[in-house]
Design a protein around this motif. Structure first.
Motif, PDB file in Angstrom:
ATOM      1  N   ALA A 225       0.623   4.005  -6.585  1.00  0.00           N
ATOM      2  CA  ALA A 225       1.829   4.788  -6.836  1.00  0.00           C
ATOM      3  C   ALA A 225       2.698   4.736  -5.580  1.00  0.00           C
ATOM      4  O   ALA A 225       2.456   5.463  -4.609  1.00  0.00           O
ATOM      5  CB  ALA A 225       1.455   6.229  -7.192  1.00  0.00           C
ATOM      6  N   ALA A 226       3.696   3.871  -5.587  1.00  0.00           N
ATOM      7  CA  ALA A 226       4.457   3.569  -4.368  1.00  0.00           C
ATOM      8  C   ALA A 226       5.153   4.793  -3.795  1.00  0.00           C
ATOM      9  O   ALA A 226       5.270   4.936  -2.568  1.00  0.00           O
ATOM     10  CB  ALA A 226       5.483   2.468  -4.664  1.00  0.00           C
ATOM     11  N   HIS A 227       5.600   5.710  -4.632  1.00  0.00           N
ATOM     12  CA  HIS A 227       6.335   6.877  -4.120  1.00  0.00           C
ATOM     13  C   HIS A 227       5.430   7.873  -3.404  1.00  0.00           C
ATOM     14  O   HIS A 227       5.927   8.797  -2.756  1.00  0.00           O
ATOM     15  CB  HIS A 227       7.081   7.566  -5.257  1.00  0.00           C
ATOM     16  N   LEU A 228       4.117   7.679  -3.494  1.00  0.00           N
ATOM     17  CA  LEU A 228       3.179   8.563  -2.797  1.00  0.00           C
ATOM     18  C   LEU A 228       2.769   8.023  -1.429  1.00  0.00           C
ATOM     19  O   LEU A 228       2.007   8.684  -0.713  1.00  0.00           O
ATOM     20  CB  LEU A 228       1.924   8.770  -3.649  1.00  0.00           C
ATOM     21  N   VAL A 229       3.267   6.846  -1.041  1.00  0.00           N
ATOM     22  CA  VAL A 229       2.845   6.242   0.226  1.00  0.00           C
ATOM     23  C   VAL A 229       4.054   5.923   1.107  1.00  0.00           C
ATOM     24  O   VAL A 229       4.047   4.946   1.849  1.00  0.00           O
ATOM     25  CB  VAL A 229       1.995   4.975  -0.012  1.00  0.00           C
ATOM     26  N   THR A 230       5.070   6.742   1.053  1.00  0.00           N
ATOM     27  CA  THR A 230       6.236   6.577   1.911  1.00  0.00           C
ATOM     28  C   THR A 230       6.175   7.575   3.069  1.00  0.00           C
ATOM     29  O   THR A 230       5.369   8.512   3.064  1.00  0.00           O
ATOM     30  CB  THR A 230       7.539   6.804   1.136  1.00  0.00           C
ATOM     31  N   GLY A 324      -6.553  -3.260  15.089  1.00  0.00           N
ATOM     32  CA  GLY A 324      -5.668  -4.377  15.346  1.00  0.00           C
ATOM     33  C   GLY A 324      -4.633  -4.626  14.272  1.00  0.00           C
ATOM     34  O   GLY A 324      -3.976  -5.679  14.281  1.00  0.00           O
ATOM     35  N   MET A 325      -4.455  -3.716  13.327  1.00  0.00           N
ATOM     36  CA  MET A 325      -3.422  -3.899  12.310  1.00  0.00           C
ATOM     37  C   MET A 325      -2.047  -3.733  12.942  1.00  0.00           C
ATOM     38  O   MET A 325      -1.839  -2.865  13.792  1.00  0.00           O
ATOM     39  CB  MET A 325      -3.603  -2.892  11.174  1.00  0.00           C
ATOM     40  N   HIS A 326      -1.101  -4.563  12.501  1.00  0.00           N
ATOM     41  CA  HIS A 326       0.247  -4.460  13.054  1.00  0.00           C
ATOM     42  C   HIS A 326       1.287  -4.787  11.992  1.00  0.00           C
ATOM     43  O   HIS A 326       1.165  -5.774  11.252  1.00  0.00           O
ATOM     44  CB  HIS A 326       0.443  -5.413  14.232  1.00  0.00           C
ATOM     45  N   SER A 327       2.275  -3.930  11.890  1.00  0.00           N
ATOM     46  CA  SER A 327       3.409  -4.156  11.008  1.00  0.00           C
ATOM     47  C   SER A 327       4.596  -3.373  11.548  1.00  0.00           C
ATOM     48  O   SER A 327       4.439  -2.258  12.043  1.00  0.00           O
ATOM     49  CB  SER A 327       3.089  -3.692   9.579  1.00  0.00           C
ATOM     50  N   ASP A 328       5.763  -3.971  11.465  1.00  0.00           N
ATOM     51  CA  ASP A 328       6.984  -3.276  11.847  1.00  0.00           C
ATOM     52  C   ASP A 328       7.646  -2.603  10.655  1.00  0.00           C
ATOM     53  O   ASP A 328       8.684  -1.943  10.808  1.00  0.00           O
ATOM     54  CB  ASP A 328       7.981  -4.263  12.482  1.00  0.00           C
ATOM     55  N   LEU A 329       7.041  -2.781   9.476  1.00  0.00           N
ATOM     56  CA  LEU A 329       7.648  -2.244   8.270  1.00  0.00           C
ATOM     57  C   LEU A 329       7.313  -0.768   8.113  1.00  0.00           C
ATOM     58  O   LEU A 329       6.148  -0.365   8.161  1.00  0.00           O
ATOM     59  CB  LEU A 329       7.154  -3.015   7.041  1.00  0.00           C
ATOM     60  N   LEU A 330       8.333   0.028   7.898  1.00  0.00           N
ATOM     61  CA  LEU A 330       8.183   1.453   7.626  1.00  0.00           C
ATOM     62  C   LEU A 330       8.533   1.680   6.157  1.00  0.00           C
ATOM     63  O   LEU A 330       9.664   1.427   5.733  1.00  0.00           O
ATOM     64  CB  LEU A 330       9.109   2.267   8.533  1.00  0.00           C
ATOM     65  N   LEU A 331       7.563   2.141   5.389  1.00  0.00           N
ATOM     66  CA  LEU A 331       7.780   2.392   3.971  1.00  0.00           C
ATOM     67  C   LEU A 331       8.498   3.725   3.793  1.00  0.00           C
ATOM     68  O   LEU A 331       8.004   4.764   4.224  1.00  0.00           O
ATOM     69  CB  LEU A 331       6.446   2.413   3.224  1.00  0.00           C
ATOM     70  N   THR A 332       9.652   3.697   3.174  1.00  0.00           N
ATOM     71  CA  THR A 332      10.437   4.912   2.972  1.00  0.00           C
ATOM     72  C   THR A 332      10.849   5.029   1.513  1.00  0.00           C
ATOM     73  O   THR A 332      10.702   4.084   0.724  1.00  0.00           O
ATOM     74  CB  THR A 332      11.702   4.910   3.849  1.00  0.00           C
ATOM     75  N   ASP A 333      11.401   6.181   1.161  1.00  0.00           N
ATOM     76  CA  ASP A 333      11.911   6.345  -0.201  1.00  0.00           C
ATOM     77  C   ASP A 333      13.074   5.394  -0.469  1.00  0.00           C
ATOM     78  O   ASP A 333      13.319   5.015  -1.625  1.00  0.00           O
ATOM     79  CB  ASP A 333      12.370   7.790  -0.420  1.00  0.00           C
ATOM     80  N   ASP A 334      13.799   5.017   0.578  1.00  0.00           N
ATOM     81  CA  ASP A 334      14.932   4.110   0.411  1.00  0.00           C
ATOM     82  C   ASP A 334      14.502   2.646   0.330  1.00  0.00           C
ATOM     83  O   ASP A 334      15.129   1.851  -0.379  1.00  0.00           O
ATOM     84  CB  ASP A 334      15.924   4.269   1.574  1.00  0.00           C
ATOM     85  N   TYR A 335      13.454   2.287   1.047  1.00  0.00           N
ATOM     86  CA  TYR A 335      13.015   0.882   1.074  1.00  0.00           C
ATOM     87  C   TYR A 335      11.500   0.831   1.089  1.00  0.00           C
ATOM     88  O   TYR A 335      10.855   1.210   2.078  1.00  0.00           O
ATOM     89  CB  TYR A 335      13.583   0.166   2.301  1.00  0.00           C
ATOM     90  N   ASN A 336      10.928   0.368  -0.018  1.00  0.00           N
ATOM     91  CA  ASN A 336       9.471   0.362  -0.151  1.00  0.00           C
ATOM     92  C   ASN A 336       9.031  -0.865  -0.956  1.00  0.00           C
ATOM     93  O   ASN A 336       8.876  -0.804  -2.170  1.00  0.00           O
ATOM     94  CB  ASN A 336       9.003   1.642  -0.851  1.00  0.00           C
ATOM     95  N   PRO A 337       8.821  -2.003  -0.282  1.00  0.00           N
ATOM     96  CA  PRO A 337       8.420  -3.235  -0.984  1.00  0.00           C
ATOM     97  C   PRO A 337       6.909  -3.389  -1.144  1.00  0.00           C
ATOM     98  O   PRO A 337       6.395  -4.506  -1.201  1.00  0.00           O
ATOM     99  CB  PRO A 337       8.989  -4.324  -0.074  1.00  0.00           C
ATOM    100  N   VAL A 338       6.164  -2.274  -1.197  1.00  0.00           N
ATOM    101  CA  VAL A 338       4.708  -2.369  -1.220  1.00  0.00           C
ATOM    102  C   VAL A 338       4.212  -3.113  -2.477  1.00  0.00           C
ATOM    103  O   VAL A 338       3.206  -3.830  -2.423  1.00  0.00           O
ATOM    104  CB  VAL A 338       4.069  -0.966  -1.113  1.00  0.00           C
ATOM    105  N   ALA A 339       4.920  -2.967  -3.596  1.00  0.00           N
ATOM    106  CA  ALA A 339       4.502  -3.680  -4.806  1.00  0.00           C
ATOM    107  C   ALA A 339       4.599  -5.190  -4.607  1.00  0.00           C
ATOM    108  O   ALA A 339       3.721  -5.949  -5.040  1.00  0.00           O
ATOM    109  CB  ALA A 339       5.360  -3.240  -5.992  1.00  0.00           C
TER     110      ALA A 339
END
Length: 367
Positions: A225-230, A324-339
């Protein structure tokens, strides 16, 4: 005009019956390949009947009937007798099924396994044993907050396990039919007042108390559920945690997946303490449990609950801490490409379900 109207009326009725018959009778019971073969054989036989003299009629029928019977009945594989469909119900959120394979009962949504339970009560879903053990391996203050919240019910095993640890547990589930299935087939018996049918974000916004543990375990088939992980959703969860409270997120993915790294980065934007655990290896599908808190997260595995299967799962998860996980992506309500990031995960999960269930599609089985 009246003749044309009658022709169109008959054509419309024929099209409707053809569509319904094909979609609900022929495809589920015969299969697409056999239907095409049957129709092709029929056209061939009609061509012979229409273009040759009557003495060939018998020859055409002798050719068509055996060929059609062979194609319709000979190519369809026999279903795996070890897989039994116990219940099936459609809902707005997917096709819900309960199956039994040998001594294991499983909950499926759109053909994807959500929970697996053995007849003796053991859970083959190891993350349930790990999350259920968190009150024993993380708590140090016996007088701390005794409330726990689980977002995403599934078969209801996780809320029941947390309740057995002495917590007042509330569960949030968006699909009422999942709750009915959990009660009827998996022994879920949380009081009705502690099960809330609503969206997880809505509940977090309106909840009037804090929790020591909040678990997000919400899937729609193979998709989270993408809206639960922003970032905003995690901030809402943080507001509902006690000072020592822990947020636990279950995600099925590859430990080196883009989605996992993005989730880690997003959690760290809200919580000062984040740790992730999985018994899986790179490139394979595995359960990953991500823990986040405003207080340091310390695990004491010597306080894990008794019972060999549960203790083994706890040990495997703790030993598989991810670093050692690394990502510059911040999942937000405005931008969430997790799918999009989970596109390979979906394919891997579907292939594993085919291996588990057999190539015969479970959707075609009848109760």
């Amino acid at each position: 005009g009246s003749v044309s109207g009658r022709v169109f009326a008959v054509s419309t009725v024929g099209s409707l019956l053809g569509a319904l018959g094909t979609g609900f009778v022929l495809i589920p019971n015969v299969g697409v390949l056999a239907i095409f073969a049957f129709c092709g054989s029929l056209l061939l036989a009609l061509a012979i009947l229409g273009n040759f003299r009557p003495k060939f009629i018998g020859f055409a029928l002798l050719l068509f009937v055996p060929l059609a019977v062979m194609l319709v009945t000979g190519d369809r594989p026999a279903p795996d007798a070890s897989v039994k469909l116990l219940a099936q119900t459609p809902s707005y959120y997917g096709n819900i099924q309960v199956i039994r394979k040998h001594s294991q009962k499983s909950l499926l949504v759109d053909g994807i396994g959500q929970n697996y339970v053995y007849d003796d009560g053991r859970y083959s879903t190891g993350y349930i044993n790990f999350i259920a053990a968190l009150p024993q391996i993380t708590r140090t203050d016996a007088g701390a907050n005794r409330n726990a919240l689980v977002i995403g019910l599934g078969a209801g095993q996780l809320p029941m396990r947390l309740q057995q640890s002495g917590f007042h547990v509330e569960a949030v589930e968006i699909d009422p039919k999942i709750g009915d299935i959990a009660r009827q087939h998996f022994g879920f018996d949380l009081p009705a007042g502690q099960l809330h049918y609503t969206d997880g974000r809505v509940f977090l916004l309106r909840a009037g108390k804090t929790y020591e543990y909040i678990v997000i375990d919400a899937f729609s088939a193979e998709q989270i559920a993408a809206h639960l992980v922003t970032q905003q959703a995690f901030a809402q969860a943080s507001d509902r945690l006690s000072d020592t409270g822990v947020l636990a997120i279950n995600i099925t993915s590859s430990i080196d997946g883009e989605d996992v790294a993005a989730l880690d980065n997003t959690l760290r934007a809200v919580f000062p303490h984040v740790r992730s655990f999985s018994p899986g290896s790179e490139g394979e599908l595995a359960s990953i449990v991500m823990l986040a808190s405003r207080s340091p997260i310390r695990l004491a595995t010597d306080r894990s609950p008794p019972g060999a299967p549960q203790t083994r799962d706890v040990t495997r998860f703790v030993a598989g801490e991810l670093t050692g996980m690394h990502s510059d992506l911040l999942l937000t309500d405005d931008y969430n490409p997790v799918a999009f990031q989970r596109r390979q995960v979906q394919l891997m999960w579907r292939k594993l379900m085919i291996d588990y269930l057999g190539e015969d599609n479970l959707d075609w089985l009848s109760l």
